[in-house]
Motif scaffolding. Structure first.
Motif, PDB file in Angstrom:
ATOM      1  N   THR A  33       0.836  -1.200   0.000  1.00 37.87           N
ATOM      2  CA  THR A  33       0.000   0.000   0.000  1.00 37.87           C
ATOM      3  C   THR A  33       0.870   1.249   0.000  1.00 37.87           C
ATOM      4  O   THR A  33       2.023   1.220   0.445  1.00 37.87           O
ATOM      5  N   THR A  34       0.294   2.335  -0.468  1.00 41.18           N
ATOM      6  CA  THR A  34       1.026   3.602  -0.436  1.00 41.18           C
ATOM      7  C   THR A  34       1.227   4.063   1.006  1.00 41.18           C
ATOM      8  O   THR A  34       2.201   4.748   1.306  1.00 41.18           O
ATOM      9  N   LYS A  35       0.326   3.652   1.901  1.00 45.45           N
ATOM     10  CA  LYS A  35       0.495   3.979   3.316  1.00 45.45           C
ATOM     11  C   LYS A  35       1.764   3.311   3.854  1.00 45.45           C
ATOM     12  O   LYS A  35       2.550   3.937   4.579  1.00 45.45           O
ATOM     13  N   GLN A  36       1.983   2.036   3.508  1.00 50.52           N
ATOM     14  CA  GLN A  36       3.193   1.333   3.937  1.00 50.52           C
ATOM     15  C   GLN A  36       4.444   1.997   3.351  1.00 50.52           C
ATOM     16  O   GLN A  36       5.451   2.167   4.041  1.00 50.52           O
ATOM     17  N   ILE A  37       4.372   2.344   2.080  1.00 50.99           N
ATOM     18  CA  ILE A  37       5.524   2.964   1.414  1.00 50.99           C
ATOM     19  C   ILE A  37       5.842   4.311   2.056  1.00 50.99           C
ATOM     20  O   ILE A  37       7.007   4.619   2.330  1.00 50.99           O
ATOM     21  N   ALA A  38       4.808   5.101   2.307  1.00 50.81           N
ATOM     22  CA  ALA A  38       5.014   6.418   2.922  1.00 50.81           C
ATOM     23  C   ALA A  38       5.648   6.277   4.304  1.00 50.81           C
ATOM     24  O   ALA A  38       6.594   7.006   4.636  1.00 50.81           O
ATOM     25  N   ALA A  39       5.168   5.325   5.083  1.00 47.76           N
ATOM     26  CA  ALA A  39       5.733   5.124   6.427  1.00 47.76           C
ATOM     27  C   ALA A  39       7.203   4.723   6.331  1.00 47.76           C
ATOM     28  O   ALA A  39       8.048   5.231   7.087  1.00 47.76           O
ATOM     29  N   ALA A  40       7.519   3.829   5.397  1.00 48.25           N
ATOM     30  CA  ALA A  40       8.903   3.376   5.243  1.00 48.25           C
ATOM     31  C   ALA A  40       9.810   4.504   4.759  1.00 48.25           C
ATOM     32  O   ALA A  40      10.984   4.574   5.126  1.00 48.25           O
ATOM     33  N   ALA A  41       9.267   5.387   3.940  1.00 45.94           N
ATOM     34  CA  ALA A  41      10.048   6.508   3.397  1.00 45.94           C
ATOM     35  C   ALA A  41      10.080   7.708   4.343  1.00 45.94           C
ATOM     36  O   ALA A  41      10.828   8.662   4.110  1.00 45.94           O
ATOM     37  N   GLY A  42       9.241   7.675   5.390  1.00 38.88           N
ATOM     38  CA  GLY A  42       9.196   8.790   6.326  1.00 38.88           C
ATOM     39  C   GLY A  42       8.576  10.042   5.728  1.00 38.88           C
ATOM     40  O   GLY A  42       9.003  11.159   6.009  1.00 38.88           O
ATOM     41  N   ILE A  43       7.553   9.831   4.887  1.00 37.77           N
ATOM     42  CA  ILE A  43       6.886  10.955   4.215  1.00 37.77           C
ATOM     43  C   ILE A  43       5.382  10.806   4.353  1.00 37.77           C
ATOM     44  O   ILE A  43       4.883   9.752   4.737  1.00 37.77           O
ATOM     45  N   ALA A  44       4.673  11.859   4.022  1.00 38.86           N
ATOM     46  CA  ALA A  44       3.218  11.789   3.976  1.00 38.86           C
ATOM     47  C   ALA A  44       2.807  11.004   2.735  1.00 38.86           C
ATOM     48  O   ALA A  44       3.493  11.030   1.714  1.00 38.86           O
ATOM     49  N   GLU A  45       1.700  10.302   2.827  1.00 36.37           N
ATOM     50  CA  GLU A  45       1.239   9.483   1.706  1.00 36.37           C
ATOM     51  C   GLU A  45       1.043  10.322   0.440  1.00 36.37           C
ATOM     52  O   GLU A  45       1.366   9.884  -0.667  1.00 36.37           O
ATOM     53  N   GLY A  46       0.551  11.544   0.614  1.00 43.86           N
ATOM     54  CA  GLY A  46       0.327  12.414  -0.547  1.00 43.86           C
ATOM     55  C   GLY A  46       1.598  12.768  -1.290  1.00 43.86           C
ATOM     56  O   GLY A  46       1.572  13.065  -2.496  1.00 43.86           O
ATOM     57  N   THR A  47       2.742  12.729  -0.588  1.00 47.39           N
ATOM     58  CA  THR A  47       4.020  13.055  -1.234  1.00 47.39           C
ATOM     59  C   THR A  47       4.340  12.062  -2.342  1.00 47.39           C
ATOM     60  O   THR A  47       4.937  12.419  -3.358  1.00 47.39           O
ATOM     61  N   ILE A  48       3.923  10.827  -2.149  1.00 49.44           N
ATOM     62  CA  ILE A  48       4.157   9.808  -3.188  1.00 49.44           C
ATOM     63  C   ILE A  48       3.519  10.242  -4.493  1.00 49.44           C
ATOM     64  O   ILE A  48       4.123  10.130  -5.564  1.00 49.44           O
ATOM     65  N   PHE A  49       2.304  10.787  -4.402  1.00 40.50           N
ATOM     66  CA  PHE A  49       1.562  11.124  -5.616  1.00 40.50           C
ATOM     67  C   PHE A  49       2.012  12.432  -6.256  1.00 40.50           C
ATOM     68  O   PHE A  49       1.556  12.787  -7.336  1.00 40.50           O
TER      69      PHE A  49
END
Length: 195
Positions: A33-49
């Motif tokens: 999930t993007t939530k998992q990725i964001a947590a691992a990257a130390g960023i907000a989920e919206g930053t991915i997009f």
């Protein structure tokens, strides 16, 4: 509230997201999930997009990263050349085993039938061949085969020996591969041609 991630240039942010996503994709495949990725990257989920249009684009970037030959070539070129022929060739075999195992795991978890389409690079092949020659040059007098052939056998065994579907789960070690390539399976060489 989690601390705000440090400001990065877009390409650096993209690379950081891909690095954080890689182990998650290896564990969860397309279900990551993007939530998992964001947590691992130390960023907000919206930053991915802001960097990737969709989660699938993140996964595809991970696939391209795993199949990218440049990191492997850099590792090969920087490989420790000290020690015996067996020691150097074992390091090469381990490097190849690690790469193939990573690739096979990704292909398995994502259900990929093969590598993504990438431009064939003569430069990559030339750099690999040059690195192989440099690694084996000090041992040329110990080999009956040209370095190119020795490395071909190591690569073939590393490829097949690191694939659990081919080995029935009994993965070959780098030392086993080197022993097979350098010594074969026969106890002694049979007499030939009037020996």
């Amino acid at each position: 509230m989690s601390p705000r991630a440090a400001a990065l240039a877009p390409e650096q942010r993209r690379d950081a997201i891909v690095r954080a996503a890689l182990p998650l994709v290896l564990d969860h495949g397309w279900a990551v999930t993007t939530k998992q990725i964001a947590a691992a990257a130390g960023i907000a989920e919206g930053t991915i997009f802001r960097v990737f249009p969709t989660k699938d684009d993140v996964v595809e970037a991970v696939v391209n990263e795993v199949f990218d030959m440049k990191p492997y070539i850099r590792s090969l070129e920087a490989l420790d050349r000290s020690g015996s022929l067996d020691a150097v060739l074992t390091r090469v075999a381990q490097l190849q085993i690690d790469r193939f195992a990573h690739v096979f795991r990704l292909m398995s978890v994502l259900g990929l039938g093969g590598p993504p389409r990438q431009a064939h690079s003569e430069t990559w092949l030339a750099r690999i061949a040059t690195a192989h020659r440099a690694l084996l040059a000090p041992f040329a007098d110990q080999l009956r085969l040209p370095p190119r052939e020795v490395m071909r056998y190591v690569r073939l065994l590393a490829f097949s020996g690191s694939n659990p579907h081919i080995t029935d789960g009994a993965i070959l070690s780098a030392a086993e591969i080197v022993a097979l390539v350098l010594d074969g399976a026969r106890k002694e060489r049979p007499p030939c041609c009037g020996d």
